[in-house]
Enzyme design. Structure first.
Site, PDB file in Angstrom:
ATOM      1  N   HIS A 296       1.179  -0.986  -0.621  1.00 25.79           N
ATOM      2  CA  HIS A 296       0.180   0.242   0.114  1.00 25.79           C
ATOM      3  C   HIS A 296       0.585   1.383   0.172  1.00 25.79           C
ATOM      4  O   HIS A 296       1.003   2.154  -0.479  1.00 25.79           O
ATOM      5  CB  HIS A 296      -0.935  -0.119   1.269  1.00 25.79           C
ATOM      6  CG  HIS A 296      -1.984   1.361   1.750  1.00 25.79           C
ATOM      7  ND1 HIS A 296      -3.051   1.421   1.560  1.00 25.79           N
ATOM      8  CD2 HIS A 296      -1.183   2.686   2.421  1.00 25.79           C
ATOM      9  CE1 HIS A 296      -3.263   2.551   1.654  1.00 25.79           C
ATOM     10  NE2 HIS A 296      -2.552   3.014   2.038  1.00 25.79           N
ATOM     11  N   GLU A 297       1.683   1.547   1.312  1.00 24.44           N
ATOM     12  CA  GLU A 297       2.430   2.456   1.069  1.00 24.44           C
ATOM     13  C   GLU A 297       3.381   2.508  -0.091  1.00 24.44           C
ATOM     14  O   GLU A 297       3.883   3.694  -0.890  1.00 24.44           O
ATOM     15  CB  GLU A 297       3.749   2.386   2.239  1.00 24.44           C
ATOM     16  CG  GLU A 297       2.817   2.384   3.706  1.00 24.44           C
ATOM     17  CD  GLU A 297       1.456   3.492   3.876  1.00 24.44           C
ATOM     18  OE1 GLU A 297       2.025   4.184   2.804  1.00 24.44           O
ATOM     19  OE2 GLU A 297       0.929   3.009   4.674  1.00 24.44           O
TER      20      GLU A 297
ATOM     21  N   HIS B  89       1.502   4.380  -3.046  1.00 23.59           N
ATOM     22  CA  HIS B  89       1.407   6.083  -3.375  1.00 23.59           C
ATOM     23  C   HIS B  89       2.587   6.024  -3.270  1.00 23.59           C
ATOM     24  O   HIS B  89       2.073   7.673  -4.295  1.00 23.59           O
ATOM     25  CB  HIS B  89       1.306   6.315  -0.986  1.00 23.59           C
ATOM     26  CG  HIS B  89      -0.179   6.453  -0.485  1.00 23.59           C
ATOM     27  ND1 HIS B  89      -0.620   6.567  -0.761  1.00 23.59           N
ATOM     28  CD2 HIS B  89      -0.336   5.341   0.734  1.00 23.59           C
ATOM     29  CE1 HIS B  89      -1.951   6.546  -0.705  1.00 23.59           C
ATOM     30  NE2 HIS B  89      -2.028   6.365   0.413  1.00 23.59           N
TER      31      HIS B  89
ATOM     32  N   GLU C 256      -6.309   6.764  -0.934  1.00 21.62           N
ATOM     33  CA  GLU C 256      -6.602   5.861   0.468  1.00 21.62           C
ATOM     34  C   GLU C 256      -7.004   4.817  -1.067  1.00 21.62           C
ATOM     35  O   GLU C 256      -6.447   3.773  -0.749  1.00 21.62           O
ATOM     36  CB  GLU C 256      -6.506   6.083   1.294  1.00 21.62           C
ATOM     37  CG  GLU C 256      -6.005   7.104   2.440  1.00 21.62           C
ATOM     38  CD  GLU C 256      -5.030   6.478   2.564  1.00 21.62           C
ATOM     39  OE1 GLU C 256      -4.307   5.421   2.454  1.00 21.62           O
ATOM     40  OE2 GLU C 256      -4.104   7.201   2.389  1.00 21.62           O
TER      41      GLU C 256
END
EC number: 3.4.24.-
Length: 308
Positions: free
Chosen positions: A145-146, A149, A221
């Site tokens: 997930h990071e 980003h 998100e």
């Protein structure tokens, strides 16, 4: 793996993200200029304009250092957690991007965030508490997930937005304490009207800055969840991690540098239903629902087969 990288992180997504970034920065900048003009007329407008330029420049070139320093993050050396570095290396290779630097936040609250202006200058920070409650499968989902980003160019806009929103809120507080005396206007003879106008700015500016952040933060998100789930090939693992991290934040809220709370994978601040309306994160149940649906449609199986 196809050379194009993870699905959903192509030029269409980046163009959409760039457009949202432009709109957010324009809105925050305009709001800052309005506050400056309200505080001190033409002189206040010039002062605010200069401040915005400085903040944008500093946020662009030093966003990663600013965010990491605010949380007292320390570099996580390879020898300290080789398995974690190897996990990030695998995910970065799948995403077709350089391996970001790893940092450790000295707090037991389980959480993580990414920062940096682009994939070549990125960093991923995890808290000391995250490895205590997540297994390696769930942690890989969080790291994916990071990295999503970073790949989607979300990290730069997150830091810039936090900086400008913080400046706007601080300017409104100055207005409250000093009544505009530091940059008093020469052309306003209506004392009552000026006082009421200042009160309006005091109340509206911080809320408007927060709402401008929400317009982009929540959608970011959802996008990082989808891209991260594809990257690690396990949407259910990321969903499980979100539930555990939300519970961890409820039990051990982390309120250091609240202006950067939107950078974390889950909101580190505690709050009730009213505060939830102003949360920079979408509701965890909705994020989990989307990930479960993604897994149920065979997204994880398809991704694993592509990597077999």
């Amino acid at each position: 793996m196809p050379q194009g990288g993870v699905r959903g992180s192509g030029w269409g997504h980046r163009l959409s993200n760039a457009l949202k970034t432009t709109v957010l920065l324009a809105g925050l900048t305009a709001l800052m200029l309005f506050v400056g003009e309200r505080l001190g007329g033409p002189r206040g407008l010039v002062f605010a304009g200069f401040f915005v330029v400085v903040m944008n420049f500093g946020s662009y070139w030093f966003s990663d250092r600013i965010a990491l320093a605010m949380h007292g993050a320390q570099p996580l050396e390879y020898a300290e957690a080789p398995w974690l570095h190897q996990m990030v290396e695998r995910l970065a290779a799948r995403a077709g991007m350089p391996k970001p630097k790893l940092y450790l936040l000295p707090t037991r609250t389980p959480n993580a965030f990414a920062t940096g202006r682009d994939p070549e200058h990125a960093a991923v920070a995890v808290t000391a508490g995250i490895v205590d409650i997540l297994d390696q499968r769930e942690l890989e989902g969080v790291l994916a997930h990071e990295l999503a980003h970073v790949k989607n160019r979300d990290t730069l806009i997150g830091t810039v937005a936090a900086t400008l929103a913080g400046v706007i809120s601080y300017a409104a507080q100055m207005l409250f304490w000093f009544g505009g005396s530091l940059l008093s206007r020469d052309d306003d003879e209506d004392g009552l009207g000026h006082a009421l106008g200042n009160l309006g700015v005091l109340l509206v500016a911080p809320i408007a800055a927060t709402l401008l952040q929400l317009a982009v933060s929540r959608s970011r998100e959802y996008g990082a969840d989808a891209t991260g789930a594809e990257l690690c090939g396990d949407p259910d693992a990321l969903a499980n991690a979100l539930l555990k991290l939300e519970r961890g934040a409820e039990l051990m809220p982390y309120d250091r540098a609240p202006a950067t709370s939107h950078l974390f994978i889950v909101n580190p601040l505690s709050g009730g239903a009213i505060m939830g309306l102003f949360s920079t994160h979408p509701p965890i149940p909705e994020r989990v629902r989307r990930l479960r649906e993604m897994g149920a449609h065979g997204g994880s199986r398809a991704w694993r087969s592509a990597w077999a």
